[in-house]
Structure formats: structure tokens, C-alpha cells
Design an enzyme around this catalytic site. Structure first.
Site, PDB file in Angstrom:
ATOM      1  N   TYR A 168     -10.731  28.345 -25.341  1.00 37.99           N
ATOM      2  CA  TYR A 168     -10.480  29.419 -24.375  1.00 37.99           C
ATOM      3  C   TYR A 168      -9.483  30.453 -24.875  1.00 37.99           C
ATOM      4  O   TYR A 168      -9.767  31.661 -24.864  1.00 37.99           O
ATOM      5  CB  TYR A 168      -9.986  28.834 -23.051  1.00 37.99           C
ATOM      6  CG  TYR A 168      -9.633  29.903 -22.049  1.00 37.99           C
ATOM      7  CD1 TYR A 168     -10.628  30.646 -21.419  1.00 37.99           C
ATOM      8  CD2 TYR A 168      -8.297  30.209 -21.767  1.00 37.99           C
ATOM      9  CE1 TYR A 168     -10.314  31.645 -20.520  1.00 37.99           C
ATOM     10  CE2 TYR A 168      -7.970  31.210 -20.865  1.00 37.99           C
ATOM     11  CZ  TYR A 168      -8.983  31.925 -20.243  1.00 37.99           C
ATOM     12  OH  TYR A 168      -8.659  32.930 -19.364  1.00 37.99           O
ATOM     13  N   LYS A 172     -10.190  34.602 -26.002  1.00 36.48           N
ATOM     14  CA  LYS A 172      -9.665  35.804 -25.367  1.00 36.48           C
ATOM     15  C   LYS A 172      -8.945  36.689 -26.384  1.00 36.48           C
ATOM     16  O   LYS A 172      -8.958  37.922 -26.266  1.00 36.48           O
ATOM     17  CB  LYS A 172      -8.737  35.429 -24.211  1.00 36.48           C
ATOM     18  CG  LYS A 172      -9.475  34.778 -23.052  1.00 36.48           C
ATOM     19  CD  LYS A 172     -10.576  35.678 -22.496  1.00 36.48           C
ATOM     20  CE  LYS A 172     -11.232  35.101 -21.255  1.00 36.48           C
ATOM     21  NZ  LYS A 172     -12.270  35.990 -20.675  1.00 36.48           N
TER      22      LYS A 172
END
Length: 245
Positions: A168, A172
């Protein structure tokens, strides 16, 4: 601004995406809900139409090139152009899993790859498919929903409370960098491309552990989706302003 836009929001049947769609519709813009399940997308669109919004839905799985291409054809057939693309769809982990598979010392590479497929490659797939429709707009904009958790400042802070998540968090980081690449490449075409951070919002993505609301999380994306043609490009902001990354 007063000019009505045609906007597509991915992952918009719930959470921050739904609120982005709602706020855009409340401003008088035409909104297309992109959702993996057409039934869920249609249900959300119907709810927003009850608020007098001009809202439709299209089936769109950002990890499926065929689904994305079909969605682009559907938007073209119905509207003929796209003014704002909001790449909101994102995941934090595989369904049924948690961050355990993303701890670097024991990382499951398939788990990491699964997250990148949606958060990075999905954005590229959708953007590539809808660029021809954005080029038909006089005010084209692309907004990518990133996260300050992926900023190098946050990653290198050993006291940070952000998760150590090899899928994750770096996804990003990559998404913000991808945004800057598009912004630079499309500047000559006057297509504005910006990344936004919604903040730590309580959604399904974090099992509703966030401290902000979906309405608050939508503010930065809605602002960037509706900027004037002479607005900024290549920025990373949240509701309060620029985000260091």
C-alpha cells in the site's frame, strides 16, 4: 466555476469516491459512477439522483483492460467527451488479508503485486483509455487520489504511526510520481494532472479506523476536478494545501 462538467469517478459506489461524486453532482456537474459492480454503481447513482444530481453509472474494473475499454466506449457514446477523470479506486490489501502480508521481512510478493495492480497500474490503464475523451474537452483535468502515507517524509519517519505496508504505502509513492509524469507529459496539451490526499478517513479501506469523514476526504479531489483552465498542474495537495512528498 459555473460551467457544468462531465466527470468520471472510479470506485465511486461507496466511501470517498461516492462523496466525490455527490459533491460534484451537488455543484451541478454530470457525474459517471465507475464501479466494479454495475448494480452497486446504479444503486449509488439512483441515490444521488434523489438529490437532483445528474448521475449515471458504468461498470468499470480498473484491473481489467477490457472492462476499462468498454467503460470508455460507453462514456463516449453517451456524452462524447470527458472533462474530469478522478482516479479514486484504491485498495490497501487483498480481500480477506491484512497488512501481515506486506511486512517487509515476510512480504508476500503476490500480495504486494495485487495492491499495485489497482493503485498504480489501474490508474495508468484508466487514464490511457480515457485520454482520447479528455482531449475532446476544453477544460480537461485528471485527479489521482494518492496518500501522504506514501511521502518520503512519512516513510523515513521511524516515529510515524502510518503502517509499514510494502504494498500500500509504496503504491501511493508510485502513484504520486506517476501523476507528475503525466502532468509533465500532458502540459503541452493543457491537460491538468494533480494528486490529492484525502487524509485519514474512516472507510472500508482502513476498517473505518480513520478520524475524518468521507465528506472531508472528498474536498481536495473535488477542488482539483473543478479548477479553472489556468489552474495548477503537477501538484500534491490535501484540503489544507500542499503536501510534502
Amino acid at each position: 466555476m459555473n460551467t457544468s462538467l462531465i466527470a468520471l469517478v472510479t470506485g465511486a459506489n461507496k466511501g470517498i469516491g461516492r462523496e466525490i461524486a455527490a459533491q460534484l453532482a451537488d455543484q451541478g456537474h454530470t457525474v459517471v459512477i465507475g464501479a466494479r459492480s454495475l448494480d452497486r454503481g446504479e444503486a449509488t447513482a439512483a441515490q444521488l439522483r434523489e438529490r437532483d444530481g445528474t448521475v449515471t453509472a458504468v461498470e468499470l474494473d480498473v484491473t481489467d483492460q477490457g472492462s476499462v475499454a468498454a467503460a470508455a466506449r460507453a462514456v463516449q457514446a453517451q456524452f462524447g467527451r470527458l472533462d474530469a477523470l478522478v482516479n479514486n479506486a484504491g485498495i490497501s490489501h487483498q480481500p480477506g488479508a491484512d497488512f501481515a502480508g506486506q511486512v517487509p521481512r515476510t512480504a508476500d510478493v503476490d500480495h504486494v503485486r495485487f495492491v499495485f495492480e489497482t493503485n498504480v497500474f489501474g490508474v495508468i490503464t484508466v487514464t490511457s483509455a480515457f485520454l482520447p475523451l479528455l482531449r475532446l474537452s476544453s477544460t480537461p483535468r485528471i485527479v489521482n487520489v494518492s496518500s501522504s502515507a506514501g511521502s518520503f517524509a512519512a516513510i523515513s519517519d521511524f516515529a510515524s504511526t502510518d503502517p509499514i505496508a510494502l504494498g500500500y504505502v509504496p503504491s501511493k509513492t508510485a502513484l504520486t510520481a506517476v501523476t507528475m509524469m503525466y502532468a509533465r507529459d500532458l502540459a503541452r496539451e493543457r491537460i491538468l494532472v494533480n494528486a490529492v490526499c484525502p487524509g485519514f478517513v474512516a472507510t472500508d479501506l482502513n476498517n473505518h479506523h480513520g478520524t475524518g469523514t468521507a465528506a472531508q476526504g472528498a474536498v481536495a479531489a473535488v477542488r482539483m476536478a473543478t479548477i479553472t483552465p489556468d489552474g495548477p498542474t503537477g501538484t500534491f495537495t490535501d484540503a489544507a494545501g500542499p503536501v510534502p512528498w
